[in-house]
Write a protein that holds these residues in place. Structure first.
Motif, short mmCIF file in Angstrom:
data_model
loop_
_atom_site.label_atom_id
_atom_site.label_comp_id
_atom_site.label_asym_id
_atom_site.label_seq_id
_atom_site.Cartn_x
_atom_site.Cartn_y
_atom_site.Cartn_z
N THR A 1 0.86 -1.13 0.03
CA THR A 1 -0.10 -0.06 0.11
C THR A 1 0.90 1.38 0.03
OG1 THR A 1 -1.74 -1.11 1.21
CG2 THR A 1 -1.89 1.13 1.07
N VAL A 2 0.60 2.10 -1.04
CA VAL A 2 1.34 3.29 -1.18
C VAL A 2 0.64 4.71 -0.63
CG1 VAL A 2 2.75 4.73 -2.63
CG2 VAL A 2 2.54 2.36 -3.24
N PHE A 3 1.02 5.07 0.44
CA PHE A 3 0.28 6.25 0.95
C PHE A 3 0.83 7.57 0.53
CE2 PHE A 3 -0.58 2.84 3.98
CZ PHE A 3 -1.97 2.91 4.13
N ASN A 4 0.01 8.46 0.13
CA ASN A 4 0.14 9.78 -0.30
C ASN A 4 1.25 10.22 -1.22
OD1 ASN A 4 -1.13 10.17 2.17
ND2 ASN A 4 0.44 10.24 3.43
N ALA A 5 1.30 9.30 -2.09
CA ALA A 5 2.28 9.56 -3.43
C ALA A 5 1.74 9.86 -4.57
CB ALA A 5 3.33 8.19 -3.52
N ASP A 6 2.38 10.25 -5.46
CA ASP A 6 1.74 10.63 -6.84
C ASP A 6 1.45 9.13 -7.46
OD1 ASP A 6 2.22 13.29 -6.42
OD2 ASP A 6 3.78 13.23 -7.37
#
Length: 239
Positions: free
Chosen positions: A18-23
């Motif tokens: 899970t990738v948080f707050n990234a483009d």
């Protein structure tokens, strides 16, 4: 548990990165990087006061490691490291232990070389390598003679499709089982556990012609299991 069953056990546990707050571009890049792994990549956004860009790796049992995105990318750029306890290295190690799919011979050889190089640098312990056939081993004989001339105890496993090649510094295990015929493995056991352990293993099986499915691991317990299986099942040495 056979080597094939061990691979199936890893295959059954899909992870979620899970990738948080990234483009969105970061998410797409990570999907491309891990497209051949048994892991899905998803994007999430935290609320106000968010702690920046970070990653978590989870499975059905919950989240088991996390790190910031910058540190994770730094780890991707520095694969040949002494493994530590920082979050970035931990997350990358867990991803290394996920299943890979449809690896070509070229990728398998490159991964094998990393383990062989580690055994050479550490200079102790044991190295176990499965070549599927003796004719494949023939092409690697000089390399394994050099490894065997070091303090590393080297074992080679293969189906005898040709006469055994001359060898003096490694131990040759011949067996006509399906497991040896379809398995490609390189397993390094440095004889240590804990933070100083350099144990690692590549284990794969050929499901399609010259396409391999399996996993890479730095987990000492998994390495120990593979070595124990090989020694108990294929302990007889061809003299």
């Amino acid at each position: 548990m056979s080597l094939s069953e061990l691979i199936a056990g890893v295959e059954s546990h899909e992870g979620t990165l899970t990738v948080f707050n990234a483009d969105a571009s970061v998410v797409e890049d990570l999907r491309d990087r891990f497209a051949d792994r048994n892991v899905s990549v998803v994007r999430e956004t935290t609320g106000s006061g968010r702690p920046g860009e970070f990653l978590t790796l989870s499975d059905a049992d919950g989240v088991y490691t996390a790190t910031d995105i910058e540190s994770f990318y730094d780890s991707l750029e520095d694969r040949d490291r002494v493994l530590g306890e920082d979050g970035a290295a931990s997350l990358l190690d867990h991803l290394d232990e996920t299943l890979f799919t449809s690896w070509s011979i070229e990728r398998m050889v490159a991964a094998s070389r990393e383990i062989e190089d580690r055994a050479w640098r550490v200079g102790r312990g044991s190295l176990h390598a499965g070549f599927q056939t003796l004719s494949t081993l023939q092409g690697e004989r000089d390399l394994y003679e050099r490894l065997g001339d070091s303090a590393v105890d080297v074992h080679a496993y293969a189906v005898p499709d040709i006469d055994p090649p001359d060898h003096s510094s490694f131990r040759l295990h011949l067996d006509r089982s399906e497991e040896i015929a379809k398995s490609w493995f390189v397993v390094f056991d440095d004889g240590r556990d804990g933070a100083t352990s350099q144990k690692c293993a590549l284990l794969a099986e050929e499901r399609d012609p010259r396409e391999f499915y399996g996993f890479w691991t730095y987990d000492p317990a998994t390495v120990d299991y593979i070595v124990d299986h090989l020694e108990s099942r294929y302990g007889i040495v061809e003299q």
